[in-house]
Design an enzyme around this catalytic site. Structure first.
Site, mmCIF file in Angstrom:
data_model
loop_
_atom_site.group_PDB
_atom_site.id
_atom_site.type_symbol
_atom_site.label_atom_id
_atom_site.label_comp_id
_atom_site.label_asym_id
_atom_site.label_seq_id
_atom_site.Cartn_x
_atom_site.Cartn_y
_atom_site.Cartn_z
ATOM 1 N N CYS A 12 131.409 -28.432 3.354
ATOM 2 C CA CYS A 12 131.308 -26.972 3.253
ATOM 3 C C CYS A 12 131.080 -26.451 4.667
ATOM 4 O O CYS A 12 131.403 -27.130 5.633
ATOM 5 C CB CYS A 12 130.233 -26.538 2.254
ATOM 6 N N ARG A 18 126.312 -26.163 -0.585
ATOM 7 C CA ARG A 18 127.305 -26.693 -1.518
ATOM 8 C C ARG A 18 127.587 -28.176 -1.333
ATOM 9 O O ARG A 18 127.568 -28.944 -2.307
ATOM 10 C CB ARG A 18 128.613 -25.897 -1.402
ATOM 11 N N ASP A 125 144.385 -50.010 -14.017
ATOM 12 C CA ASP A 125 143.148 -50.768 -14.177
ATOM 13 C C ASP A 125 142.785 -51.296 -12.798
ATOM 14 O O ASP A 125 143.631 -51.427 -11.924
ATOM 15 C CB ASP A 125 143.351 -51.931 -15.148
#
Length: 184
Positions: A12, A18, A125
């Protein structure tokens, strides 16, 4: 744990509101195979702790808030990261301008959450690194399919505004954690 964790950089402006919330929320939702760290595009608050309302929101939600020190974004932070999650389109532009090589792995945190939710079933996977790199590639491929949604700056605002930001971050980051870890 994988040999090298999947690295997520949260960005940020000052790295005190944030991005520390984003970093700590995703850290709390993932295991040791994900390394979360943050930085700000400005150096105004370098070394400072996160804003008290950010810390309280994290603590009230069960996330770790202690030990934060704001950092100024560097090329080393960017280069060491597999994924960069930013708060606003302004931060996207900053990364694109200063670190163009990282544009393909840099996303708005709220938008990336929607991509992660949609892409989770398409990921291979494998360990977190395999899934994370595939998620970043899919997000880049489908970037234009999603609206850009900024995370507002709560600086100087009420605790309720910080709560809204934390709600938005949890909503965005829970699907990211699930996508990275395969629903485990």
């Amino acid at each position: 744990m994988t040999a090298v964790p999947f690295s997520v950089l949260h960005v940020c402006t000052g790295n005190i509101c944030r991005s520390p919330m984003s970093e700590r929320i995703l850290d709390g939702l993932t295991g040791d195979d994900v390394f979360n760290h943050g930085a700000g595009t400005s150096s105004w608050h370098e070394g400072e702790d996160m804003q008290p309302f950010s810390a309280r929101e994290l603590e009230d939600r069960g996330y770790e808030a202690g030990g934060h020190g704001a950092r100024h974004l560097t090329r080393a932070h960017v280069a060491a990261s597999d994924l960069i999650l930013v708060a606003t389109t302004g931060h996207l532009g900053f990364i694109a301008e200063h670190y163009p090589e990282a544009a393909g792995k840099t996303f708005l945190v709220r938008t990336f959450g929607r991509v992660a939710e949609d892409a989770a079933d398409e990921l291979p996977d494998g360990d977190v690194n395999t899934r994370g790199k595939a998620l970043v590639a899919l997000a880049e491929l489908h970037r234009a399919d999603y609206d850009e949604t900024d995370l507002s700056d709560p600086w100087g605002m009420s605790r309720a505004v910080y709560a809204t930001i934390a709600d938005q971050l949890e909503a965005a980051l829970k699907p990211v954690a699930i996508a990275l870890e395969g629903g485990s």
